[in-house]
Design an enzyme around this catalytic site. Structure first.
Site, mmCIF file in Angstrom:
data_model
loop_
_atom_site.group_PDB
_atom_site.id
_atom_site.type_symbol
_atom_site.label_atom_id
_atom_site.label_comp_id
_atom_site.label_asym_id
_atom_site.label_seq_id
_atom_site.Cartn_x
_atom_site.Cartn_y
_atom_site.Cartn_z
ATOM 1 N N ASP A 1 -3.061 8.274 7.862
ATOM 2 C CA ASP A 1 -4.014 7.417 8.559
ATOM 3 C C ASP A 1 -3.246 6.565 9.564
ATOM 4 O O ASP A 1 -2.119 6.911 9.922
ATOM 5 C CB ASP A 1 -4.843 6.579 7.576
ATOM 6 C CG ASP A 1 -3.980 5.685 6.685
ATOM 7 O OD1 ASP A 1 -2.802 5.453 7.017
ATOM 8 O OD2 ASP A 1 -4.489 5.207 5.650
ATOM 9 N N HIS B 1 -0.129 4.937 7.164
ATOM 10 C CA HIS B 1 0.625 5.523 6.061
ATOM 11 C C HIS B 1 1.034 6.977 6.319
ATOM 12 O O HIS B 1 0.242 7.749 6.865
ATOM 13 C CB HIS B 1 -0.208 5.451 4.776
ATOM 14 C CG HIS B 1 -0.739 4.084 4.490
ATOM 15 N ND1 HIS B 1 -2.022 3.705 4.803
ATOM 16 C CD2 HIS B 1 -0.142 2.997 3.934
ATOM 17 C CE1 HIS B 1 -2.197 2.440 4.454
ATOM 18 N NE2 HIS B 1 -1.076 1.989 3.926
ATOM 19 N N SER C 1 0.803 -1.218 0.000
ATOM 20 C CA SER C 1 0.000 0.000 0.000
ATOM 21 C C SER C 1 0.841 1.276 0.000
ATOM 22 O O SER C 1 0.345 2.339 -0.371
ATOM 23 C CB SER C 1 -0.934 0.017 1.217
ATOM 24 O OG SER C 1 -0.195 -0.043 2.429
#
Length: 360
Positions: free
Chosen positions: A327, A330, A37
């Site tokens: 978040d 990240h 991600s």
């Protein structure tokens, strides 16, 4: 006179054909990105059953149109910024519907997938995601496709001249080894699990080399124990040093692996992109780097923690440039820029193309 005209016409035709052939055989230098991600640019948004998707506001709020684009961030990824500074085009997601041979030839491909890991079993709770082995399998399909479109010789040259980025490993700890629902959490101890990861990674990088990868950078892990979710799990709210130790151990062995592969594999230049210490300093001394918060996510549901992802119901911090984390997992665009700059500096990559990066 007529013979001379015909001869001239033949010469001109030959030059035109030869020139077009040369132009057609020119290979743009692009990059192929493999990751999770932290590097995903939209693949998981097309995996409709995946529980790891950046398809909702406020992801992408500081990128181009401000709409979600698959990046698990408010702006750019580290791979985006490093590539920009090398003067390389940003490769589209493998699942992007517009992907064709022309786009691949001009920009490469990004196979990164949120939740992806070095191990196939990692992040199985997310249902859909591409592990590193799966991403390599998809890359093999791209190679076959390009050989059909532009010919084997030209395709082989194209893939040999490309840059390769692999950025994996954090999910193998956070969404596998550190969760007791996974068999790996009780089948290994810290040392044997890291060895298992490195051994698997070695096989994967050797496979990539056999497929033509010659210039590859592996991005190391950051201080995983300091991400907001890991801090929230502690009673004091401080970093989990045991998790950070796992990242350091993995990085040390990955450094040695890159050196060994560069020595043992023909024409291989495999390098390790390290920004651990710089990221740790950014977390420990945020104000020195222009931040005022390095422990909580910018995008959250107020005091409700953890929310894991950023959602349309979330509220945003007043100044996104002041937060290290976007978040629970990240970093923000600004933090990614500082991390990328550290990697560029340590690897001596070109920084001539961007004297002030933007979010577009």
């Amino acid at each position: 006179m007529e013979k001379r005209s015909k001869k001239l016409a033949i010469i001109l035709a030959f030059l035109v054909i030869f020139g077009l052939a040369n132009k057609q055989c020119h290979c743009d230098v692009v990059q192929f990105i493999f990751g999770d991600s932290l590097s995903d640019v939209g693949n998981n948004n097309y995996l409709t059953k995946s529980l790891a998707r950046a398809a909702t506001p406020w992801y992408g709020i500081d990128f181009d149109t401000g709409m979600p684009n698959g990046r698990f961030c408010n702006g750019r990824t580290v791979a985006d910024i490093v590539g920009d500074q090398m003067g390389l085009p940003r490769p589209p997601a493998f699942l992007d519907p517009s992907l064709d041979e022309n786009l691949i030839f001009q920009s490469g491909v990004n196979f990164a997938s949120g939740g992806g890991g070095i191990l196939n079993e990692t992040s199985s709770l997310f249902i859909q995601r591409f592990s590193l082995y799966k991403q390599i399998e998809l890359f093999m399909g791209i190679q076959q496709f390009m050989r059909m479109k532009i010919g084997t010789e030209k395709a082989n040259q194209f893939f040999a001249e490309a840059y390769y980025v692999a950025a994996m490993g954090s999910n193998d700890f956070i969404n596998n080894y550190l969760l007791p629902v996974y068999a790996d959490s009780w089948s290994y101890n810290d040392d044997t699990f890291v060895q298992y990861l490195i051994s698997t990674l070695q096989d994967q990088l050797k496979l990539m080399h056999s497929l033509g990868a010659r210039k590859l950078t592996f991005f190391g892990l950051g201080p995983m124990g300091c991400i907001p979710l890991q801090r929230w799990l502690t009673s004091s709210g401080s970093c989990q040093q045991s998790t950070n130790k796992l990242a350091k151990t993995f990085n040390q062995q990955a450094v040695n692996l890159m050196k060994d592969l560069s020595t043992s594999l023909p024409n291989a230049t495999f390098r390790f992109g390290d920004a651990y210490d710089a990221f740790q300093d950014l977390i420990n001394r945020p104000t020195v780097h222009g931040f005022n918060n390095s422990h909580a996510p910018c995008c959250s549901l107020g005091k409700i923690r953890p929310t894991l992802t950023c959602t349309p119901l979330s509220t945003l911090c007043k100044d996104r440039s002041q937060y290290v984390f976007w978040d629970e997992y990240h970093p923000t665009d600004k933090a990614n820029e500082l991390i990328a700059n550290e990697i560029v500096k340590k690897l001596g990559l070109s920084n001539s193309t961007t004297n002030g990066t933007t979010n577009s």
